[in-house]
Enzyme design. Sequence first.
Site, PDB file in Angstrom:
ATOM      1  N   ARG A   1      43.532  42.316  85.633  1.00  0.00           N
ATOM      2  CA  ARG A   1      44.970  42.065  85.768  1.00  0.00           C
ATOM      3  C   ARG A   1      45.229  40.584  85.505  1.00  0.00           C
ATOM      4  NH1 ARG A   1      45.485  46.750  85.198  1.00  0.00           N
ATOM      5  NH2 ARG A   1      46.377  48.283  86.639  1.00  0.00           N
TER       6      ARG A   1
ATOM      7  N   HIS B   1      46.738  44.558  76.423  1.00  0.00           N
ATOM      8  CA  HIS B   1      46.416  45.488  77.521  1.00  0.00           C
ATOM      9  C   HIS B   1      45.980  46.849  76.960  1.00  0.00           C
ATOM     10  CE1 HIS B   1      47.254  46.424  82.010  1.00  0.00           C
ATOM     11  NE2 HIS B   1      46.324  47.240  81.523  1.00  0.00           N
TER      12      HIS B   1
HETATM   13  P1  NAP Z   1      36.919  50.296  91.360  1.00  0.00           P
HETATM   14  O1  NAP Z   1      36.070  51.467  91.021  1.00  0.00           O
HETATM   15  O2  NAP Z   1      37.813  50.389  92.539  1.00  0.00           O
HETATM   16  O3  NAP Z   1      35.949  49.046  91.515  1.00  0.00           O
HETATM   17  C1  NAP Z   1      36.382  47.827  92.023  1.00  0.00           C
HETATM   18  C2  NAP Z   1      35.177  46.897  92.210  1.00  0.00           C
HETATM   19  O4  NAP Z   1      35.667  45.619  92.612  1.00  0.00           O
HETATM   20  C3  NAP Z   1      34.221  47.381  93.304  1.00  0.00           C
HETATM   21  O5  NAP Z   1      32.892  47.104  92.921  1.00  0.00           O
HETATM   22  C4  NAP Z   1      34.617  46.511  94.489  1.00  0.00           C
HETATM   23  O6  NAP Z   1      33.574  46.272  95.425  1.00  0.00           O
HETATM   24  C5  NAP Z   1      34.969  45.211  93.801  1.00  0.00           C
HETATM   25  N1  NAP Z   1      35.818  44.379  94.650  1.00  0.00           N
HETATM   26  C6  NAP Z   1      37.025  44.670  95.176  1.00  0.00           C
HETATM   27  N2  NAP Z   1      37.477  43.652  95.940  1.00  0.00           N
HETATM   28  C7  NAP Z   1      36.519  42.693  95.894  1.00  0.00           C
HETATM   29  C8  NAP Z   1      36.380  41.415  96.478  1.00  0.00           C
HETATM   30  N3  NAP Z   1      37.323  40.900  97.284  1.00  0.00           N
HETATM   31  N4  NAP Z   1      35.251  40.729  96.219  1.00  0.00           N
HETATM   32  C9  NAP Z   1      34.285  41.225  95.433  1.00  0.00           C
HETATM   33  N5  NAP Z   1      34.350  42.451  94.835  1.00  0.00           N
HETATM   34  C10 NAP Z   1      35.461  43.162  95.080  1.00  0.00           C
HETATM   35  O7  NAP Z   1      37.856  49.915  90.120  1.00  0.00           O
HETATM   36  P2  NAP Z   1      37.648  50.252  88.575  1.00  0.00           P
HETATM   37  O8  NAP Z   1      37.996  51.657  88.271  1.00  0.00           O
HETATM   38  O9  NAP Z   1      36.305  49.776  88.167  1.00  0.00           O
HETATM   39  O10 NAP Z   1      38.799  49.343  87.934  1.00  0.00           O
HETATM   40  C11 NAP Z   1      38.863  47.950  88.160  1.00  0.00           C
HETATM   41  C12 NAP Z   1      40.198  47.389  87.685  1.00  0.00           C
HETATM   42  O11 NAP Z   1      40.258  47.373  86.261  1.00  0.00           O
HETATM   43  C13 NAP Z   1      41.432  48.210  88.080  1.00  0.00           C
HETATM   44  O12 NAP Z   1      41.828  47.951  89.414  1.00  0.00           O
HETATM   45  C14 NAP Z   1      42.464  47.762  87.064  1.00  0.00           C
HETATM   46  O13 NAP Z   1      43.202  46.669  87.576  1.00  0.00           O
HETATM   47  C15 NAP Z   1      41.625  47.298  85.871  1.00  0.00           C
HETATM   48  N6  NAP Z   1      41.825  48.138  84.683  1.00  0.00           N
HETATM   49  C16 NAP Z   1      42.268  47.553  83.539  1.00  0.00           C
HETATM   50  C17 NAP Z   1      42.429  48.321  82.412  1.00  0.00           C
HETATM   51  C18 NAP Z   1      42.883  47.707  81.115  1.00  0.00           C
HETATM   52  O14 NAP Z   1      43.198  48.426  80.176  1.00  0.00           O
HETATM   53  N7  NAP Z   1      42.888  46.404  80.994  1.00  0.00           N
HETATM   54  C19 NAP Z   1      42.144  49.697  82.434  1.00  0.00           C
HETATM   55  C20 NAP Z   1      41.707  50.249  83.627  1.00  0.00           C
HETATM   56  C21 NAP Z   1      41.546  49.465  84.740  1.00  0.00           C
HETATM   57  P3  NAP Z   1      32.928  47.482  96.271  1.00  0.00           P
HETATM   58  O15 NAP Z   1      32.106  48.244  95.257  1.00  0.00           O
HETATM   59  O16 NAP Z   1      32.101  46.807  97.286  1.00  0.00           O
HETATM   60  O17 NAP Z   1      34.081  48.292  96.804  1.00  0.00           O
HETATM   61  C1  GLV Z   2      45.223  50.110  83.394  1.00  0.00           C
HETATM   62  O1  GLV Z   2      45.405  48.936  83.388  1.00  0.00           O
HETATM   63  C2  GLV Z   2      44.804  50.873  84.515  1.00  0.00           C
HETATM   64  O2  GLV Z   2      44.803  50.334  85.637  1.00  0.00           O
HETATM   65  O3  GLV Z   2      44.465  52.051  84.339  1.00  0.00           O
END
Ligand code: NAP
Ligand code: GLV
Length: 306
Positions: free
Chosen positions: A221, A269
Amino acid sequence: MNITFCCTDAAPEPWLQGLRAALPGADIALWAPGAPPADYAVVWAPPQQFFDEQPQLKAAFNIGAGVDALLKLQLPRQTQIVRLDDAGMSVQMAEFVCHAVIRHFREFDAYEADTRQGKWSFRKPQARADFPVGIMGLGVLGERVARALAHFEFPVKGWSRSPKVVDGVQCFSGTQGFKDFLAASRVLVCLLPLTADTRDVMNRDTLSQLQPGGYVINVARGAHLVDDDLLALLDNGQLAGATLDVFRTEPLPAEHPFWKHPKITVTPHTSARTLRSESIAQIAGKLAALQRGESVAGVVDRGRGY
Ligand code: NAP
Ligand code: GLV
């Protein structure tokens, strides 16, 4: 079962058709102010009015991985928020981040500039060992990205809130592990959820702790990054470049300096898009599980913020 659909930036018809095909027994309608109460919702960045008028919802399925836009709203207490759990996003994210890392490491931009001028010239290969890649966030997306980079034999570091073990990845966790993680990384990839703890996590102080020639890839983000701090460190030569897919304001305003900065690559994005049929299949599966009284993956912990 009644389902209401309210997604601000998706054309509704193909979603409604797909959801109706996947859930033939359900009554599925596009939300409009004053719509009757539904049992479940499929949403992306709905207005506050949506939840104000639907306080009885059992669950709201977010058609994305990040729930920061939803958690800014006042949500009914009993409504479970369920995020997309991969649904075809992790492979896209792995290819996007590997592409950005490899493009920088192999100096493909410089080769392209040379060949456009008709120059057949070689650069000295850089050592992979000198390009440790640190991934902030080892969740659904971060872990897949970490494994993909390890496949290309980059030294890979990962940082998460709770301790993790991932094959081929040196893992750090918590605030106590953050300094060591940064010091061990040259390329920094952000795949954290946006929460109160992670907002502005990439700033002058943290980015200055990367190894010399640091490179930033933000695919999470825009508010994870302090824009002016990145610009200052690029301009004083402390950082070598950045690939940015997400921004504080989207679309990125025309006058923003990121557009024309020679060391920044901007994408709109698009690193991991929501894929409609994969998402509908996942939502239909989870709805059926919830109806049977089973638990499902991807339920958001509102206290944690992701
Ligand atoms: P997820 O499965 O919820 O994983 C989040 C990771 O971040 C986990 O490993 C978590 O730790 C870690 N984390 C959270 N808070 C933290 C902190 N304070 N300090 C250190 N580590 C922390 O999320 P995801 O599915 O991988 O997605 C991640 C993000 O990518 C989304 O929230 C979204 O904003 C972004 N995204 C972007 C796009 C795009 O097109 N650009 C697309 C999809 C998603 P734990 O494992 O210990 O819980
Ligand atoms: C995209 O940014 C998502 O959070 O899926």
